[in-house]
Each structure stands twice: as structure tokens, then as C-alpha cells.
Design a protein around this motif. Structure first.
Motif, PDB file in Angstrom:
ATOM      1  N   UNK B   2       0.849  -1.195   0.000  1.00  0.00           N
ATOM      2  CA  UNK B   2       0.000   0.000   0.000  1.00  0.00           C
ATOM      3  C   UNK B   2       0.878   1.236   0.000  1.00  0.00           C
ATOM      4  N   UNK B 352     -10.684  -4.166  -1.832  1.00  0.00           N
ATOM      5  CA  UNK B 352     -10.139  -3.173  -0.910  1.00  0.00           C
ATOM      6  C   UNK B 352     -11.243  -2.652  -0.001  1.00  0.00           C
ATOM      7  N   UNK B 353     -10.943  -2.590   1.270  1.00  0.00           N
ATOM      8  CA  UNK B 353     -11.908  -2.046   2.231  1.00  0.00           C
ATOM      9  C   UNK B 353     -11.690  -0.543   2.379  1.00  0.00           C
ATOM     10  N   UNK B 356      -8.466   0.605   3.827  1.00  0.00           N
ATOM     11  CA  UNK B 356      -7.283   0.451   2.975  1.00  0.00           C
ATOM     12  C   UNK B 356      -7.188   1.582   1.953  1.00  0.00           C
ATOM     13  N   UNK B 360      -4.201   4.308   1.762  1.00  0.00           N
ATOM     14  CA  UNK B 360      -3.474   4.510   0.508  1.00  0.00           C
ATOM     15  C   UNK B 360      -3.300   6.004   0.209  1.00  0.00           C
TER      16      UNK B 360
END
Ligand SMILES: Nc1ncnc2c1ncn2[C@@H]1O[C@H](COP(=O)(O)OP(=O)(O)O)[C@@H](O)[C@H]1O
Ligand SMILES: [Mg+2]
Lengths: 246, 453
Positions: B2, B352-353, B356, B360
Motif C-alpha cells: 500500500x 479493498x476495504x 485500505x 493509501x
């Protein structure tokens, strides 16, 4: 639903707001797909193919009706749960490949494993296998030389193969492909379809391909035709070879 | 991973990234420079104040409240013994006595009100660097009698030159009018407006004699080891000097009358025998027993308050700069999110949650902030250090303009902790500025994000 049915849609409807009106995209769709099926979803543009894939892929929720994935009802899943389901059970392939331009082929393929926390959960030989999987997959797809290249240095066919590797890396139960061959020439399209079918046979996962490419129909074992958001035709065109696998 | 994606994300649009980093860097560099200037001015100002006042001033009880009138009848007596005692107190590095008083200066038909200080030549040279402040003529020397140093501006106004005679008219400590003649030995420029504008500096011994204050002074300047821990030293001084506890300050009208023999307290200047008898208990002695003490911070409270006010004004400017830099980051990150909407959709499709996606984009913002801040503080510190080496000439009239002791050449002061703080401020600001775009990205509807072209 028998235990081979991984995917089932009952009375699914979806409409989108358009100004003050709502445009119906799907209308009372019933569909059940068994493990290992390789299904083409056809229909004119605007018939609701993408919408249907998005609903199956847990990217959106239907207005009405229920979707069962492996027997689980999706309607009540939280945003986070749906993200987890996408990460672990579903692979997406897009018409425009949608690779992340700043990452290499291998890193693109690796991404779903990282997002899904697969590396965290695995240990020992399992972890070793996971770490090697992206490169192995790319090699199997004939991209050995491109493992550390970025998408910009690749042809359309190569990019789509990276995208396929990415969609398959977490061994999903369902692979959803939206017009996967629309941006490719015939030769490359045949290569890609051959690869998809190979994986379908090997891993026994469901493949659902929205398309209006007649070439795709040659590969499909079942063709579902959507017209104006409803299933107009649903025919088996060839024996699914699942039975022969196990 | 990430993080790697985040870092590469930053490098995607190099020009925008560079521009944003430049904005952060400039903002932070300006902040560092501003801080260095502030610290430099404050430091040099405080040093000037301390040079003038010492760390602590001791007075006879009640002097401070009356100090505006420059009283000579609230004096410290038994000076020699007192100075010896003070010299023996732990933490005292140096001390010197003064008598301050007011009066008139007469010269060649001109007259002018003045502020006068009697100083110990050696002590004033050590503590106030007074000998270095002589810009014309010479400093006091042994054997001098009735010579004076004149403040620069006063010398100009009164057309006084080295060697000129002048007359000081004032009252003795007992209230008797007296006139004394001095010769100008030097002209001083001290950066203390009181002296430069209208001051005369005299030898303490001459002043004691003329004002009938033998072995007495109105103030004792004490210097300790450092200019910050003055309160402790003051408390220690007073504890020793006032063994019976704090002195009681006599109320007006009930001035303590001397009961001791007045042999060394003549009523009239030069009169040691006493012309006629005055009942002993009716002579108000100008000296008082006991001491009060003030730190330089207390003595310059108004200036320090002014500094605080200046600091607050700077805080506002600082705040504005930070907000501008933050807006720049937020804008860049929003553009980033906007441009990568489709990619965010793909990430979401890949599982992707929200958290996340947020991390990022926050990574990108913080990376921008880290690099921008680093470049900024290094740049700011570099420029400050160069200026600290060279010094900035503020023009010579600044001091009299703001009537605060102030060096004409300003040296920015670079403090490491301040730089670290500014750096952290930059990073934290980036984090906060990046939060909204990141949350916005995470809230995108995946299907809409994927349809976005
Ligand atoms: N996010 C959306 N917002 C509004 N209308 C949409 C959206 N997605 C799809 N539609 C509409 O829903 C209908 C079905 O679209 P879609 O599922 O993309 O069909 P297909 O993929 O078969 O071309 C179309 O009329 C389309 O304009
Ligand atoms: Mg479509």
C-alpha cells in the motif's frame, strides 16, 4: 438450491436514478449457476449486463430480490463484509483491463492478495506458495518476460492477460468478465478465451462473461440472453465439462 | 505494498507533486525563518535587557513602587558589607551597586531634564559592558574625579563634547538642593534609551559624596549563572539578606527615623561637624534596613508582554501559512482522487476495504508532507544559519524608534527543537489535509467509480 449451485438470483431488480426518474436496468431476473459453469451473458448495449455482473460481484445491491453466493444471502452483508467477499471469492476482468499503471505486472497480480490479507493469514509452505503464485501465474499465461514490466510497456493482449492473472490469483469461486475481448483483435481474443476456459476447467470456478462478441459464444457452454433487463433466453450450448473433471 | 503504491502514486503527476511540495517547503521554510527571526530578536533583546539590568536587582524595601520618581531617600545602607555578603551567596557570579536619580543638566545656557546613574566603574564595565559603549572620549579611570559620560542623544541636544563642563542640579538624599560640576569624559551609546536620550553616567563615589549617601546605593545589580533561573537566585539572595523574613515597607508619613548616631550622615553636603543640633530622632535616614529583589523578567514585564503579543501576532501568520499549505495538499489530493476514481473502483472490486483506500491516499499525503516539510525546514534552517552568520542590519534608529533595547544588527537564532516542531507541524498538517480526500475516495460507490471515465 443444490450444493453445486454457487450462485443464485431470485427476482432481482435494479434501477438507477436519472434526474427525477428512475431507469430500470434489471427487471425480475432469476438465474442459478452451478460450480464450473462457463456462461456467456449476451444482449444489446444497455440491456443490463454490466449491472448484473456488478450485483453478482457485490459491488452494488439490488433494489429488489435476493442474491445468494454459496448459499449466503448478500442483502444483509455490511460494506466491509461485501469487500471481503469480493476479495476472497470474486475475480473481476474489465473491458479496459484497468491495471494500476504505477505497479509492475507482478505487483498488479499480487495486489488482491495483499488487500485480502492473504499473506497475513498464510504460514509456512502455504505462504511460500502464495508468494510464488503471482509470478507462476504470469508465467503460465506466457508473460514470463513481462513480470517486472509496467502496463504501459505492454500490448493490449498482454495487459488483459495480466488482468486475468490478477482476477484469478486469489482462486475465486466466481470470475466476472465484462466485455473481456472488446478491446482485443481476433487472434488475441481467441488466446484469451482459451486461457479462461483452461482455468475454468482446472479450478472448477464459475465464469460469467458479459459480451456481444460472437467469438466468445463459441467458447461458452451456456448462453444467457438479456433484453431490456430481463432474461429472454437461457440455453445450454455445450456440455459443461465439470462432470468430467471430478 | 500500500505504501509503495502510495509513493508511486505521488510520482504519477510529477509536476503537480513538485508544485505541492514546493508550496509546503516554502511555507515551512518561511516558518522556520520567521521563528529564527523571532527567537533572534527576542534573544538579543533579552540579552540587551540583561546587560542593562543584570539578572536581579536589589533595592531597599519600598524602592520599587517609587522607582519612577528615582528616589534617593530609599537607599541601601552599609553597602560595603552588603556587597561582601552578596558576593558570598551561592549562585552569585557578580554584582555592582548604583545610585539612580533625576535632575537638571545645565550647559552653556541650555538646560535639560536628565536621568543620572552613579556606577562603580569596574562593576559597570564587567556587568553592563559600559566601557565598550563609549563612542567618543574615554571611560572612567582611576583618579578621576567629577567626570561623567553623556548619552549620545543628550550630547547632541546639549551640544556637549568631550572635555566640556556641565552642571547637574538635583536634591541630596535629605532633600537639600545641590549643584555639582562635572567634566564630560566620554559619550556613550548604550542602546538603553533612558541613557542614550537623556542620561548621564557618573562615578558612584562622586554621587555618594554629592548626594550625602556615603557607603549607600539605591540598587544592586546581581548576575547569576544563567539568565533563566533568576527566581531561585532572587529567593536565595533575599533569604540570606533578610534573615528575619521580608522587611516591612514603611507607610508614607511614618518613615523610620534614625536612632543611630548620625556621625556619617551629615545634614548638609560637606558639613561633617553639624552647624547646629537637630534632635537625633527627627532626622529621616535615607537608608532602610532590609531588601527587596526583582528579576529582570519582572523589571521588563512590559517588554516581555509586548514580546508575547508579538508572538501571538506571529502565531496568526503561522496559522495562515499552515492553512495555505494544507489547502494546497488537500487540493492536490482531491485532484488525485478525482483522476484515479476508476482505479479506486478497481481496488474496491479487488476487495479493498474503506480503511485500505483511506490509508493509501493518506500515505500519499503524508509522503508529500514529509518530503515537502523536510526540504522546507532544511531550506529555512540553511537560510537562517547563513543570516545568523552574516547578521541583518536593521538600521541604527530602530532602538530609539521602539524605545526598547535592541541591537541594530539582527542575528536569527536557529533552535533545533523549534525546527523539529515545525517539521512535525508540516507532517501532521499534511495528514489532516489528506484526510478529507482520502475519506472521500473511500466513500465512492464502486459501480459509479468503475463507470467513471
Ligand atoms: N450507475 C448508473 N447510473 C445510471 N444509470 C445506469 C448506471 N449503470 C447503468 N445504467 C443504465 O442502466 C441500463 C443498463 O446498463 P448496463 O448494465 O451498463 O448495460 P450493458 O452493460 O448491458 O450495456 C442502461 O440504461 C444504463 O444507462
Ligand atoms: Mg456493459
Amino acid at each position: 438450491m443444490n450444493d453445486k449451485t454457487v450462485l443464485e438470483l431470485r427476482g432481482v431488480s435494479k434501477s438507477y436514478p436519472l434526474g427525477r426518474l428512475r431507469v430500470g436496468a434489471l427487471n425480475d431476473v432469476n438465474l442459478s449457476v452451478q460450480r464450473g459453469e462457463f456462461v456467456a451473458l449476451v444482449g444489446p448495449s444497455g440491456s443490463g449486463k454490466t449491472t448484473l455482473l456488478n450485483l453478482i460481484g457485490c459491488l452494488d445491491l439490488p433494489d429488489e430480490g435476493t442474491i445468494y453466493l454459496a448459499g449466503e444471502e448478500m442483502q444483509d452483508a455490511s460494506k466491509r463484509q461485501r469487500a471481503l467477499i469480493r476479495g476472497r471469492h470474486i475475480g473481476f476482468i474489465f473491458q479496459t483491463f484497468n491495471l494500476i499503471p504505477v505497479l509492475t505486472a507482478k505487483e498488479n497480480v499480487e495486489y488482491p492478495l495483499i488487500l485480502g490479507g492473504h499473506y497475513h493469514r498464510a504460514k509456512g509452505s502455504e505462504l511460500k506458495e502464495l508468494r510464488e503464485r503471482p509470478a507462476k501465474l504470469l508465467t503460465e499465461l506466457g508473460l514470463e518476460e513481462y513480470i517486472n514490466r509496467k502496463p504501459d510497456d505492454m500490448s493490449g493482449g498482454q495487459r488483459q492477460r495480466v488482468a486475468i492473472a490478477r482476477s484469478l490469483v486469489s482462486k475465486p469461486d466466481i470470475v466476472l468478465a465484462d466485455e473481456p475481448t472488446a478491446n482485443l483483435d481476433t487472434k488475441t481474443s481467441i488466446e484469451i478465451m482459451t486461457l479462461l476456459l483452461e482455468f475454468n476447467r482446472k479450478h472448477n470456478s464459475i465464469f460469467l462473461l458479459a459480451t456481444h462478441d460472437p467469438l466468445v459464444l463459441d467458447f461458452a457452454r451456456r448462453v444467457v440472453t438479456l433484453v431490456d433487463g430481463s432474461v429472454a433466453k437461457d440455453e445450454v450450448t455445450a456440455e459443461t465439462e465439470v462432470a468430467n473433471v471430478n | 505494498m500500500l505504501i509503495k503504491t502510495g509513493l508511486r502514486g505521488v510520482l504519477r503527476n510529477k509536476r503537480r507533486t513538485l508544485l505541492t511540495m514546493l508550496a509546503i517547503s516554502l511555507a515551512l521554510a518561511t516558518l522556520v525563518l520567521m521563528n529564527a527571526f523571532m527567537d533572534g530578536t527576542n534573544h538579543s533583546m533579552f540579552e540587551k535587557i540583561v546587560e542593562n539590568s543584570g539578572h536581579i536587582q536589589l533595592y531597599a524595601p519600598g524602592y520599587y513602587d517609587e522607582s519612577r520618581t528615582l528616589p534617593t531617600d530609599i537607599a541601601i545602607g552599609d553597602l560595603e558589607a552588603t556587597m561582601e555578603t552578596i558576593g558570598g551567596i551561592e549562585g552569585v557570579v557578580d554584582s555592582t551597586a548604583q545610585i539612580r536619580f533625576g535632575g537638571m543638566v545645565l550647559h552653556g545656557g541650555d538646560d535639560m531634564g536628565g536621568f543620572f546613574i552613579g556606577v562603580e566603574p569596574a562593576g559597570a564595565a564587567r556587568i553592563n559592558n559600559l566601557d565598550e559603549k563609549v563612542i567618543d572620549g574615554e571611560y572612567f579611570a582611576d583618579g578621576d574625579e567629577d567626570v561623567c559620560l553623556v548619552g549620545k542623544r543628550m550630547a547632541e541636544l546639549m551640544k556637549l563634547e568631550v572635555g566640556d563642563p556641565l552642571t547637574v542640579v538635583t536634591q541630596t538624599a535629605y532633600g537639600a538642593l545641590t549643584a555639582m560640576d562635572f567634566t564630560v569624559k566620554g559619550i556613550v551609546y548604550t542602546l538603553n534609551p533612558m541613557i542614550d536620550e537623556g542620561g548621564l553616567i557618573l562615578d558612584l563615589e562622586d554621587v555618594q559624596r554629592h548626594l550625602e549617601l556615603p557607603n549607600a546605593a539605591t540598587a544592586i545589580l546581581v548576575v547569576g549563572a544563567d539568565m533563566d533561573s533568576t527566581i531561585e537566585l532572587r529567593d536565595r539572595l533575599l533569604a540570606t539578606l533578610n534573615p528575619d523574613g521580608p522587611p516591612i515597607i514603611p507607610e508614607e508619613g511614618e518613615i523610620a527615623l534614625t536612632t543611630a548616631a548620625d556621625d556619617d550622615l551629615p545634614l548638609f553636603a560637606g558639613d561633617t561637624t553639624g552647624g547646629f543640633e537637630i534632635p537625633e530622632d527627627e532626622v529621616a535616614s535615607p537608608t532602610r534596613s532590609g531588601f527587596e529583589g526583582y528579576t529582570w523578567q519582572e523589571l521588563s514585564a512590559t517588554i516581555i508582554e509586548l514580546t508575547d503579543f508579538k508572538n501571538q501576532a506571529m502565531d496568526i501568520i503561522r496559522g495562515i501559512m499552515i492553512i495555505l499549505a494544507a489547502a494546497m495538499i488537500a487540493n492536490t489530493m482531491l485532484t488525485n482522487v478525482f483522476e484515479r476514481t476508476r482505479e479506486i473502483g478497481v481496488l474496491m472490486a479487488m476487495g479493498a476495504r474503506g480503511r485500505q483506500i483511506i490509508s493509501l491516499f493518506l500515505t500519499e499525503a503524508v509522503f508529500l508532507g514529509l518530503l515537502g516539510s523536510l526540504v522546507g525546514v532544511v531550506l529555512g534552517a540553511g537560510v537562517s544559519l547563513i543570516l545568523a552568520e552574516v547578521g541583518i542590519d536593521m538600521g541604527s534608529d530602530v532602538s530609539s524608534m521602539i524605545s526598547v533595547p535592541f541591537d541594530t544588527v539582527l542575528y536569527p537564532l536557529v533552535e533545533f527543537t523549534g525546527i523539529v516542531q515545525t517539521f512535525m507541524l508540516g507532517v501532521v498538517m499534511s495528514l489532516i489535509a489528506g484526510l478529507y480526500p482520502a475519506v472521500k475516495a473511500a466513500r465512492l460507490q464502486p459501480t459509479k467509480a468503475l463507470r467513471y471515465l
